[in-house]
Design a protein around this motif. Sequence first.
Motif, PDB file in Angstrom:
ATOM      1  N   GLY A 296      -2.492   8.371  11.143  1.00 56.59           N
ATOM      2  CA  GLY A 296      -3.236   8.059  10.269  1.00 56.59           C
ATOM      3  C   GLY A 296      -3.671   8.431   9.132  1.00 56.59           C
ATOM      4  O   GLY A 296      -5.231   8.343   8.534  1.00 56.59           O
ATOM      5  N   LEU A 297      -2.678   9.060   8.052  1.00 61.20           N
ATOM      6  CA  LEU A 297      -3.040   9.446   7.406  1.00 61.20           C
ATOM      7  C   LEU A 297      -2.716   8.344   5.571  1.00 61.20           C
ATOM      8  O   LEU A 297      -3.048   9.003   4.185  1.00 61.20           O
ATOM      9  N   LEU A 298      -2.473   7.135   6.486  1.00 62.21           N
ATOM     10  CA  LEU A 298      -2.240   6.478   5.298  1.00 62.21           C
ATOM     11  C   LEU A 298      -2.282   5.248   5.475  1.00 62.21           C
ATOM     12  O   LEU A 298      -1.591   4.971   7.431  1.00 62.21           O
ATOM     13  N   ASP A 299      -2.368   3.898   5.078  1.00 63.90           N
ATOM     14  CA  ASP A 299      -2.799   3.090   5.389  1.00 63.90           C
ATOM     15  C   ASP A 299      -1.728   2.165   4.606  1.00 63.90           C
ATOM     16  O   ASP A 299      -1.930   1.787   3.514  1.00 63.90           O
ATOM     17  N   ARG A 300      -0.598   1.204   4.850  1.00 61.30           N
ATOM     18  CA  ARG A 300       0.147   1.117   4.952  1.00 61.30           C
ATOM     19  C   ARG A 300       0.585  -0.366   3.746  1.00 61.30           C
ATOM     20  O   ARG A 300       0.506  -0.833   2.809  1.00 61.30           O
ATOM     21  N   GLU A 301      -0.282  -1.463   4.599  1.00 58.12           N
ATOM     22  CA  GLU A 301      -0.880  -2.424   3.784  1.00 58.12           C
ATOM     23  C   GLU A 301      -1.503  -1.820   1.955  1.00 58.12           C
ATOM     24  O   GLU A 301      -1.686  -2.782   1.381  1.00 58.12           O
ATOM     25  N   GLU A 302      -2.883  -1.222   2.541  1.00 57.88           N
ATOM     26  CA  GLU A 302      -3.260  -0.926   0.915  1.00 57.88           C
ATOM     27  C   GLU A 302      -2.290  -0.104   0.377  1.00 57.88           C
ATOM     28  O   GLU A 302      -2.291  -0.231  -1.163  1.00 57.88           O
ATOM     29  N   TYR A 303      -1.218   0.183   1.118  1.00 56.08           N
ATOM     30  CA  TYR A 303      -0.477   1.355  -0.341  1.00 56.08           C
ATOM     31  C   TYR A 303       0.518   0.396  -0.972  1.00 56.08           C
ATOM     32  O   TYR A 303       0.425   0.309  -2.569  1.00 56.08           O
ATOM     33  N   THR A 304       0.778  -0.817   0.177  1.00 56.20           N
ATOM     34  CA  THR A 304       1.489  -1.934  -1.387  1.00 56.20           C
ATOM     35  C   THR A 304       0.667  -2.252  -1.994  1.00 56.20           C
ATOM     36  O   THR A 304       1.835  -2.861  -2.443  1.00 56.20           O
ATOM     37  N   GLU A 305      -0.012  -2.793  -2.107  1.00 55.76           N
ATOM     38  CA  GLU A 305      -1.445  -3.354  -2.685  1.00 55.76           C
ATOM     39  C   GLU A 305      -0.934  -2.712  -3.880  1.00 55.76           C
ATOM     40  O   GLU A 305      -1.441  -3.152  -5.195  1.00 55.76           O
ATOM     41  N   ARG A 306      -1.627  -1.646  -3.718  1.00 54.22           N
ATOM     42  CA  ARG A 306      -1.750  -0.548  -4.414  1.00 54.22           C
ATOM     43  C   ARG A 306      -0.596  -0.065  -5.521  1.00 54.22           C
ATOM     44  O   ARG A 306      -0.645   0.354  -7.061  1.00 54.22           O
ATOM     45  N   LEU A 307       0.639  -0.171  -4.631  1.00 51.93           N
ATOM     46  CA  LEU A 307       2.250  -0.244  -5.429  1.00 51.93           C
ATOM     47  C   LEU A 307       2.563  -1.087  -6.684  1.00 51.93           C
ATOM     48  O   LEU A 307       2.982  -1.205  -7.198  1.00 51.93           O
TER      49      LEU A 307
ATOM     50  N   MET B 114       2.938  10.126   7.893  1.00 49.25           N
ATOM     51  CA  MET B 114       1.703  10.271   7.483  1.00 49.25           C
ATOM     52  C   MET B 114       1.173   9.091   8.094  1.00 49.25           C
ATOM     53  O   MET B 114      -0.363   9.061   8.677  1.00 49.25           O
ATOM     54  N   GLU B 115       1.826   7.706   7.755  1.00 47.86           N
ATOM     55  CA  GLU B 115       1.012   6.591   8.480  1.00 47.86           C
ATOM     56  C   GLU B 115       0.767   6.734  10.413  1.00 47.86           C
ATOM     57  O   GLU B 115      -0.118   6.073  10.685  1.00 47.86           O
ATOM     58  N   LYS B 116       1.898   6.596  10.365  1.00 39.80           N
ATOM     59  CA  LYS B 116       1.792   7.483  11.728  1.00 39.80           C
ATOM     60  C   LYS B 116       0.537   8.895  12.715  1.00 39.80           C
ATOM     61  O   LYS B 116      -0.177   8.225  13.622  1.00 39.80           O
TER      62      LYS B 116
END
Length: 615
Positions: free
Chosen positions: A221-232, A217-219
């Motif tokens: 463009g369906l997922l922003d990894r930095e935003e995902y880490t912050e939310r996690l 999904m990141e590849k």
Amino acid sequence: MVSSGNNYKDKVSQLISWGHWFSFFNIIAAMLLGTRYIVHSEWPASLLGQLYLLFSWVGHFGFLVFGFYILILFPASFLIPSQRLMRLFAVLVATTGLTALLLDTHAYETLDLHLSPLVWDLLLSGERTELNARWQYLFITVPVIFLLQLVLSEWLWRKLRKLTRKHVGVPIATVFGICFISSHLMYIWADANLYRPITVQRSNFPLSYPMTAKSFMEKHGLLDREEYTERLNAQGIETSEQLRYPLEKMAFDDPGTGKNLLIVMIDGLRSDMVEAETMPYLSAFASQNIDFENHYSSSNDNTAGIFGLFYGLPSSYINSARSSNARPLLVSTLEQRGYHFGLFGGDNLRQDPIYSDAIFNGLPVEEMTTTDQDAEVVDSWASWLKAQNSEKPWFSYIELTSVQNFEEGGDYSPKFEPSLGSSNISGQNTNLILKNSYRNAAYFIDEQLIRIFDQLVNRQLMDDTIVIITANHGTEFNETGSNSWGANSNYSQYQLKVPMVIHWPGSVSSVSDRLTSHLDVAPTLMESLFNTTTPSSSYSSGNSLFSPSAKRRWILAGNEKDIVMIQPQSTTVIDKYGNYLVYDQDYKRMDSAKPKLSTLMQAMHEMKRFYRAEQ
């Protein structure tokens, strides 16, 4: 020859058809046993989470049992010519599988673990404990399961033609297939969106490995990894279990001794640096006061090490403490006793959530100085100290970071050569260069300690001040030969063993070699500074450092993922899935060593004892 071939084909066809029905009824049996996981696990709060539970329950056990059929019974149908022998083999396989599942449900209910090398070792250890005895009773059901499987096998063989005419195999397989695929698609979505009612069910069932697709999904463009880490990270706080701390109301004999308290935290300082050549002043100070030579941090990580020191709890409780806004009992008692607070350190002191969101959250701090220069930190503390009113006690926390940041260098002259920044160091051993730079930073910190104690002596405060000098964790220079450098990479003594030097007014100098931990500091201060009568077990996993009790067999360390049991001759690391490794004193693998069941149970109980019981 033709007749023989047809007979073989007919037998195989019958066995395969019988095997499908035999697997179907074993899927039903496995699902019924699987309800024990559902009862013991957290019930999903949302309808979508409950729908996922239904799909995964049906799909997972359907796939699990049918997978064993495909891998074992289906090939055996071609290899075992006798239908009676084949059916007996299938009964033995099914009995073994359901027995293992029954044992796994019991392990999950008692240990929150599925069957793993650790659980099997505990089961077969022969150690006499109540848990082991209960497990052994489960084997009584094996003959019952075997007889039921024999009955099922015979009944299915007699009813095979009638069952075959019903033509329900394809619809049944379709239902199981839809449930299996749907559960994995739902988990992909939930994992990317951090939808907890679904993701919390990840490990409910045995051999469960839900599909994820974050990289895909990141590849695209369906997922922003930095935003995902912050939310996690935020979700880890919000969804943590509620803390019950302390377990009972605190009681005190009197307001306490009223002594000042100074804690000096030297980031990254390992215990073997406290020697005459590297840190001569601290070495001499230790010999004149109370020196705990066999002391371990509660973690090899900065945050967890500091958490253990102030709370007296294992690091598994960090998120719960932050979620509950539960300050350390030690700090709350200092505030209630009217202590003045002065906090001094680098940017870490203001930015690290362990300080701002937990330990010092909401405190009326008179002064908080943040600078990355340790000499300036000591200057600020000295100015604050001069302004203190001698009528009221004070608590001061000083965090010094030069040792932790030794590779960045400093404005101090190196003493040990070759070191970083020196000329003509090509060809020198990298380990020696780094370690000398580390020792230079430690020597510099030793000079800052002189300045701190000079201030206390000059103001005649030594007889009224408790001083604790320690570190959050150690630092390794690949001494274990495992390509480990710095911290937070293994649980060897180089990363966990730290100084613990205490100046306690009125006490005599002593050296202790018994096993001690950061978890012991809070009980020590609560009992000897504030004179609490509440047992330390009500608010800590440690014991007072001054307790006359016998030497303990183990202490706890680790982080949110690992439980680490440190014993005099070994270190045992257990992950959240129950897999374990045992190391000797030099952190070398001990392949044949196994933890004792009773010791493991005590450690695992300690990791959950302070969670609030469900109402």
